[in-house]
Design an enzyme around this catalytic site. Structure first.
Site, PDB file in Angstrom:
ATOM      1  N   PRO A 281      -2.093  -9.386   3.014  1.00 44.36           N
ATOM      2  CA  PRO A 281      -2.993  -8.325   3.478  1.00 44.36           C
ATOM      3  C   PRO A 281      -2.421  -7.556   4.664  1.00 44.36           C
ATOM      4  O   PRO A 281      -1.802  -8.149   5.547  1.00 44.36           O
ATOM      5  CB  PRO A 281      -4.241  -9.112   3.915  1.00 44.36           C
ATOM      6  CG  PRO A 281      -3.706 -10.436   4.344  1.00 44.36           C
ATOM      7  CD  PRO A 281      -2.534 -10.734   3.443  1.00 44.36           C
ATOM      8  N   ARG A 319      -2.760  10.007   7.450  1.00 46.14           N
ATOM      9  CA  ARG A 319      -3.534   9.641   6.257  1.00 46.14           C
ATOM     10  C   ARG A 319      -4.465  10.747   5.738  1.00 46.14           C
ATOM     11  O   ARG A 319      -4.505  10.985   4.536  1.00 46.14           O
ATOM     12  CB  ARG A 319      -4.342   8.352   6.503  1.00 46.14           C
ATOM     13  CG  ARG A 319      -3.488   7.163   6.939  1.00 46.14           C
ATOM     14  CD  ARG A 319      -4.226   5.833   6.891  1.00 46.14           C
ATOM     15  NE  ARG A 319      -4.469   5.438   5.522  1.00 46.14           N
ATOM     16  CZ  ARG A 319      -5.619   5.541   4.897  1.00 46.14           C
ATOM     17  NH1 ARG A 319      -6.681   5.993   5.542  1.00 46.14           N
ATOM     18  NH2 ARG A 319      -5.730   5.186   3.651  1.00 46.14           N
ATOM     19  N   CYS A 349       1.450  22.978  13.361  1.00 48.53           N
ATOM     20  CA  CYS A 349       1.456  24.254  12.626  1.00 48.53           C
ATOM     21  C   CYS A 349       1.548  24.032  11.126  1.00 48.53           C
ATOM     22  O   CYS A 349       2.596  24.263  10.509  1.00 48.53           O
ATOM     23  CB  CYS A 349       2.596  25.124  13.121  1.00 48.53           C
ATOM     24  SG  CYS A 349       2.350  25.567  14.829  1.00 48.53           S
TER      25      CYS A 349
END
Ligand code: LLP
Length: 425
Positions: A281, A319, A349
């Protein structure tokens, strides 16, 4: 003070100010500046124990270092007796530097180099998770030349749909990972004849952020069928490694409890008393143990849409831009400012530079926001794009806050670059 709960580790305490453990986040911002990552040691510890208590030896939990590889995070886990799943020589070095044991390392990774294999063998890591025939031959040759034996598992692709974002699904036939299930038996038989190789297990990892148990059980079924056919030809495995992938609550997902997920697998393995279960995990240990703390620079309205412009961008937390991932974003201090409905965007930008879209919150310029569930795949996927020094990382433990990675300076950012001689004339 009781430990915070894993899924709700950060709480609005007195005066409606968001705290982590016993520290108010505005104090962290004042001391370390923004943007910054803030982790809770108590939550990491609690999340770890949820796994380790279900899987006593000879079972094993190997934390997936890629989720958050800060040395202090690894140290906390090493002190708790963790194993580690790594995907590069660099991650191996981090584990050792943080006090982890080589014997507790499993080395995954799709394209291990000669140097990485040699390094891993010199240290005596627990095992290699081998991804191809060619890699097997390479490991055998290097181990033989070094007069070592490499313990190996094959990463098998069980061709199971993990029902997650396509970029983080890894167990389907057209992914680059592992060897196809139909070739697994022959590959194991070949491995059994090679020098320098000791077969110890089989592994798979079908994807990340899974919110149901069924795909894991489907993969387990196929892995056990492989174990059966290997037993028939006299190849006996010590363990199967079902990878990582257990999802967390970012907003309203309801992933299975760690205990139910593990017990469901152990129950299915009851007929295989000599087979241990390994897990890897990452996200489930650290995601909800961290926030990205950022300051609102400006509020902007372009006549059509509102923007909450903050000092953290896609270079700090990729993400949302890369996977359209949702992270809850909250005002650190409950505010009476007018409600804004718009996108939370960074200074980079790129149109894709957002941390959240279509959010509604009471907010004013100068406020502090917490981007939640940012402890996994946050800092580790950050970059210096737009020459933005990467943010510091802070570990909170009770009423103490430790700087576990300093904010980068511009010198850090261009270290290793050099000018060329001036051209003549
Ligand atoms: N084991 C292997 C072989 C893996 O490839 C991974 C993750 C893990 C374990 C840990 O998986 P977890 O428990 O964290 O789901 N950057 C993406 C996630 C990529 C995961 C890649 N492999 C994200 O931000 O969602």
């Amino acid at each position: 003070m009781p430990n915070a709960k894993p899924q709700q580790p950060f709480f609005h305490g007195s005066n409606n100010v968001l705290h982590v453990e016993q520290i108010a986040l505005p104090n962290i911002a004042e001391r370390f500046g923004t943007p910054c990552y803030v982790y809770s040691r108590a939550v990491i510890t609690e999340n770890w124990r949820a796994f380790s208590e279900q899987l006593p030896a000879p079972h094993k939990v190997c934390y997936a270092v890629k989720a958050n590889s800060n040395l202090a995070v690894l140290q906390v886990l090493a002190d708790l007796g963790a194993g580690f799943d790594v995907v590069s020589g660099g991650e191996i070095a981090r584990v050792i530097r943080a006090g982890g044991k080589a014997a507790d390392i499993v080395f995954s990774g799709v394209a291990k180099s000669d140097a990485e294999i040699r390094y891993a063998l010199e240290l005596g890591i627990g095992q290699f998770n081998v991804e191809s025939d060619a890699e097997l031959e390479r490991i055998s040759a290097i181990a033989t030349a070094m007069q070592h034996t490499a313990r190996i598992s094959f990463r098998v692709n069980p061709d199971v749909d993990a029902k997650t974002h396509p970029y983080i699904a890894t167990g389907l036939e057209d992914n680059k990972f592992g060897i196809p299930m139909q070739e697994a038996l022959a590959t194991y038989q070949r491995a059994a004849t090679l020098p320098g190789i000791e077969i110890v297990g089989a592994d798979c990892h079908i994807g990340s952020q899974l919110t149901e148990i069924e795909p894991f059980l489907a993969a387990l079924e196929r892995m056990l069928a492989l174990v059966d056919s290997l037993t028939e030809v006299g190849i006996h495995l010590h363990h199967i490694d079902m990878g990582g992938g257990l999802g967390v609550t970012y907003t309203d997902e309801e992933p299975p409890q760690v205990a139910s997920y593990i017990q469901a697998m152990l129950k299915r393995m009851a007929d295989y008393p000599h087979l241990s279960l390994y897990l890897e995990p990452g996200r489930a240990i650290v995601a909800n143990a961290g926030v990205l703390l950022t300051k609102v620079e400006y509020l902007k309205f372009n006549g059509h849409k509102h923007f909450i412009m903050v000092d953290a961008g896609m270079n700090d937390l990729l993400r949302p831009s890369l996977y359209q991932a949702h992270h809850d974003i909250v005002n650190v201090v409950a505010s009476n400012a007018p409600e804004v409905h718009g996108d939370v965007v960074g200074p980079v930008c790129e149109t894709g530079d957002f941390l959240g879209q279509n959010r509604t919150m009471r907010v004013a310029a100068g406020d502090l926001l917490a981007v939640k569930s940012a402890g996994a795949y946050g800092f580790t996927m950050s970059s210096n794009y737009n020459t933005r020094p990467r943010p510091p990382e802070i570990m909170v433990a009770g009423d103490q806050a430790f700087l576990i990675r300093a904010r980068e300076t511009l010198e850090d950012v261009w270290r290793g670059e050099s000018l060329i001689p001036a051209s003549e004339g």
